[in-house]
Design a protein around this motif. Structure first.
Motif, PDB file in Angstrom:
ATOM      1  N   GLU A 116       1.088   7.953  -5.558  1.00 27.76           N
ATOM      2  CA  GLU A 116      -0.040   8.879  -5.579  1.00 27.76           C
ATOM      3  C   GLU A 116       0.366  10.260  -5.080  1.00 27.76           C
TER       4      GLU A 116
ATOM      5  N   SER B 255      -3.128  -4.008  -4.871  1.00 27.38           N
ATOM      6  CA  SER B 255      -3.709  -3.252  -3.770  1.00 27.38           C
ATOM      7  C   SER B 255      -5.219  -3.325  -3.905  1.00 27.38           C
TER       8      SER B 255
ATOM      9  N   ALA C 248      -7.675   1.868  -3.574  1.00 29.73           N
ATOM     10  CA  ALA C 248      -6.331   2.418  -3.800  1.00 29.73           C
ATOM     11  C   ALA C 248      -6.066   2.600  -5.289  1.00 29.73           C
ATOM     12  N   ASN C 249      -6.527   1.664  -6.104  1.00 29.12           N
ATOM     13  CA  ASN C 249      -6.382   1.809  -7.555  1.00 29.12           C
ATOM     14  C   ASN C 249      -7.188   2.999  -8.063  1.00 29.12           C
TER      15      ASN C 249
ATOM     16  N   PHE D 123       1.792   2.350  -3.504  1.00 25.94           N
ATOM     17  CA  PHE D 123       0.728   3.158  -4.084  1.00 25.94           C
ATOM     18  C   PHE D 123       0.725   4.552  -3.478  1.00 25.94           C
ATOM     19  N   ALA D 124       0.873   4.637  -2.165  1.00 30.86           N
ATOM     20  CA  ALA D 124       0.825   5.935  -1.490  1.00 30.86           C
ATOM     21  C   ALA D 124       1.906   6.864  -2.010  1.00 30.86           C
TER      22      ALA D 124
ATOM     23  N   THR E 195      -7.906   5.799  -6.338  1.00 32.07           N
ATOM     24  CA  THR E 195      -7.232   7.055  -5.984  1.00 32.07           C
ATOM     25  C   THR E 195      -5.977   7.263  -6.818  1.00 32.07           C
TER      26      THR E 195
ATOM     27  N   SER F  86     -12.434   0.971   2.806  1.00 38.88           N
ATOM     28  CA  SER F  86     -12.107   2.353   2.412  1.00 38.88           C
ATOM     29  C   SER F  86     -13.213   3.029   1.625  1.00 38.88           C
TER      30      SER F  86
ATOM     31  N   ASP G 157       0.818  -1.214   0.000  1.00 41.20           N
ATOM     32  CA  ASP G 157       0.000   0.000   0.000  1.00 41.20           C
ATOM     33  C   ASP G 157       0.851   1.262   0.000  1.00 41.20           C
TER      34      ASP G 157
END
Length: 127
Positions: free
Chosen positions: A43, A65, A69-70, A39-40, A72, A97, A36
């Motif tokens: 992003e 993920s 998450a995908n 990704f964070a 965002t 989420s 994650d």
């Protein structure tokens, strides 16, 4: 770590990228262990103006993920159609989420779309 990520994300969304980019150093240190955070980081960089890593993750698909998450990540690079598709899957799979869809500023670019409004209607009411 989660608090640091959200503070950095807030900075990037508020167009204050310097503070957010300093947090990326710490995220980078532990990224390999927590998908994650991959990704964070991507992003946060994308919202701060560098979409390179986010586009690579989206293209390669090598990091798994949640659908949220995908969504965002897609929103961070302006891929709003992909963001909508991922949000639909997040709701279908009842990802935790997805409760943030109503208020998450990362989806401000698609709030006006009827399909997005339909997704909101599918969320359980807060009352």
């Amino acid at each position: 770590m989660e608090a640091m990520v959200f503070c950095a994300l807030n900075d990037a969304l508020a167009e204050r990228p310097i503070p957010s980019l300093t947090v990326l150093t710490e995220i980078e240190r532990i990224t390999g262990r927590i998908p994650d955070l991959v990704f964070a980081r991507a992003e946060i960089e994308a919202w701060a103006g560098d979409k390179t890593r986010a586009e690579k993750i989206r293209k390669d698909g090598g990091v798994r993920s949640t659908h949220f998450a995908n969504a965002t990540l897609a929103a961070s690079v302006g891929a709003m159609g992909a963001a909508m598709s991922e949000l639909e899957l997040a709701l279908e799979y009842r990802e935790l989420s997805s409760v943030w869809i109503r208020t998450d500023p990362r989806f401000d670019g698609i709030r006006h779309i009827g399909k997005f409004k339909s997704l909101i209607d599918k969320l359980p009411s807060a009352g």
